[in-house]
Motif scaffolding. Structure first.
Motif, PDB file in Angstrom:
ATOM      1  N   ALA A 190       0.842  -1.201   0.000  1.00 10.15           N
ATOM      2  CA  ALA A 190       0.000   0.000   0.000  1.00 10.15           C
ATOM      3  C   ALA A 190       0.875   1.249   0.000  1.00 10.15           C
ATOM      4  O   ALA A 190       0.533   2.253  -0.643  1.00 10.15           O
ATOM      5  CB  ALA A 190      -0.938  -0.010   1.205  1.00 10.15           C
ATOM      6  N   ASP A 191       2.015   1.206   0.696  1.00  9.49           N
ATOM      7  CA  ASP A 191       2.953   2.340   0.676  1.00  9.49           C
ATOM      8  C   ASP A 191       3.471   2.586  -0.737  1.00  9.49           C
ATOM      9  O   ASP A 191       3.594   3.734  -1.167  1.00  9.49           O
ATOM     10  CB  ASP A 191       4.133   2.087   1.611  1.00  9.49           C
ATOM     11  N   ASP A 192       3.789   1.510  -1.461  1.00  8.57           N
ATOM     12  CA  ASP A 192       4.254   1.647  -2.848  1.00  8.57           C
ATOM     13  C   ASP A 192       3.190   2.306  -3.715  1.00  8.57           C
ATOM     14  O   ASP A 192       3.488   3.204  -4.514  1.00  8.57           O
ATOM     15  CB  ASP A 192       4.597   0.279  -3.449  1.00  8.57           C
ATOM     16  N   ILE A 193       1.941   1.857  -3.567  1.00  8.67           N
ATOM     17  CA  ILE A 193       0.842   2.405  -4.375  1.00  8.67           C
ATOM     18  C   ILE A 193       0.635   3.882  -4.033  1.00  8.67           C
ATOM     19  O   ILE A 193       0.468   4.720  -4.931  1.00  8.67           O
ATOM     20  CB  ILE A 193      -0.461   1.600  -4.152  1.00  8.67           C
TER      21      ILE A 193
ATOM     22  N   GLU B 185       1.064   9.284  -5.646  1.00 12.97           N
ATOM     23  CA  GLU B 185       1.215  10.507  -4.856  1.00 12.97           C
ATOM     24  C   GLU B 185      -0.067  10.858  -4.103  1.00 12.97           C
ATOM     25  O   GLU B 185      -0.575  11.973  -4.175  1.00 12.97           O
ATOM     26  CB  GLU B 185       1.680  11.665  -5.735  1.00 12.97           C
ATOM     27  N   VAL B 186      -0.584   9.870  -3.389  1.00 10.80           N
ATOM     28  CA  VAL B 186      -1.779  10.040  -2.559  1.00 10.80           C
ATOM     29  C   VAL B 186      -1.460   9.492  -1.163  1.00 10.80           C
ATOM     30  O   VAL B 186      -0.540   8.691  -1.002  1.00 10.80           O
ATOM     31  CB  VAL B 186      -3.011   9.309  -3.141  1.00 10.80           C
ATOM     32  N   PRO B 187      -2.219   9.914  -0.142  1.00 17.07           N
ATOM     33  CA  PRO B 187      -2.012   9.341   1.189  1.00 17.07           C
ATOM     34  C   PRO B 187      -2.341   7.843   1.199  1.00 17.07           C
ATOM     35  O   PRO B 187      -3.179   7.367   0.427  1.00 17.07           O
ATOM     36  CB  PRO B 187      -3.012  10.109   2.064  1.00 17.07           C
ATOM     37  N   LYS B 188      -1.679   7.112   2.078  1.00 19.84           N
ATOM     38  CA  LYS B 188      -1.928   5.673   2.180  1.00 19.84           C
ATOM     39  C   LYS B 188      -3.387   5.395   2.526  1.00 19.84           C
ATOM     40  O   LYS B 188      -3.962   4.415   2.054  1.00 19.84           O
ATOM     41  CB  LYS B 188      -0.994   5.047   3.219  1.00 19.84           C
ATOM     42  N   GLU B 189      -4.015   6.254   3.312  1.00 22.02           N
ATOM     43  CA  GLU B 189      -5.432   6.084   3.656  1.00 22.02           C
ATOM     44  C   GLU B 189      -6.303   6.101   2.401  1.00 22.02           C
ATOM     45  O   GLU B 189      -7.296   5.376   2.319  1.00 22.02           O
ATOM     46  CB  GLU B 189      -5.888   7.165   4.643  1.00 22.02           C
ATOM     47  N   THR B 190      -5.921   6.892   1.399  1.00 25.92           N
ATOM     48  CA  THR B 190      -6.656   6.911   0.126  1.00 25.92           C
ATOM     49  C   THR B 190      -6.588   5.551  -0.553  1.00 25.92           C
ATOM     50  O   THR B 190      -7.587   5.056  -1.084  1.00 25.92           O
ATOM     51  CB  THR B 190      -6.095   8.005  -0.801  1.00 25.92           C
ATOM     52  N   VAL B 191      -5.430   4.929  -0.512  1.00 25.16           N
ATOM     53  CA  VAL B 191      -5.265   3.590  -1.100  1.00 25.16           C
ATOM     54  C   VAL B 191      -6.204   2.606  -0.411  1.00 25.16           C
ATOM     55  O   VAL B 191      -6.872   1.798  -1.068  1.00 25.16           O
ATOM     56  CB  VAL B 191      -3.797   3.126  -0.998  1.00 25.16           C
ATOM     57  N   TYR B 192      -6.276   2.688   0.924  1.00 22.37           N
ATOM     58  CA  TYR B 192      -7.176   1.792   1.662  1.00 22.37           C
ATOM     59  C   TYR B 192      -8.647   2.083   1.334  1.00 22.37           C
ATOM     60  O   TYR B 192      -9.459   1.156   1.237  1.00 22.37           O
ATOM     61  CB  TYR B 192      -6.926   1.901   3.167  1.00 22.37           C
ATOM     62  N   GLN B 193      -8.989   3.346   1.158  1.00 16.82           N
ATOM     63  CA  GLN B 193     -10.371   3.696   0.789  1.00 16.82           C
ATOM     64  C   GLN B 193     -10.703   3.176  -0.613  1.00 16.82           C
ATOM     65  O   GLN B 193     -11.809   2.696  -0.856  1.00 16.82           O
ATOM     66  CB  GLN B 193     -10.585   5.212   0.869  1.00 16.82           C
TER      67      GLN B 193
END
Length: 81
Positions: free
Chosen positions: A26-29, A34-42
């Protein structure tokens, strides 16, 4: 830092130049887009981002799936324009 070393550290450059030989985190994504990690989880929760899969308690992303997701998004944006 030399150009090859810089390219190895830039995940977007890795996907442009070829697929990395490991699953992405998720950190890589988050870094790649260039988005917060929380955005990836959402994105995962809403099923609107690149598809990921669970390995134990960790989420991983297949680079080929991420590349396909980007290609589909680019195509959709061109079609909408």
């Amino acid at each position: 830092m030399s150009a090859p070393a810089l390219a190895r550290n830039d995940l977007r450059a890795i996907l442009r130049g070829g697929l990395p030989d490991r699953y992405l985190t998720a950190d890589d994504i988050a870094a790649m887009f260039e988005v917060p990690k929380e955005t990836v989880y959402q994105w995962r929760k809403k099923r609107i981002g690149p598809p990921g899969f669970r390995i134990g308690k960790y989420i991983r992303y297949d680079p080929a799936d991420v590349h396909e997701y980007v290609t589909q998004r680019k195509s959709a944006d061109r079609d909408a324009a």
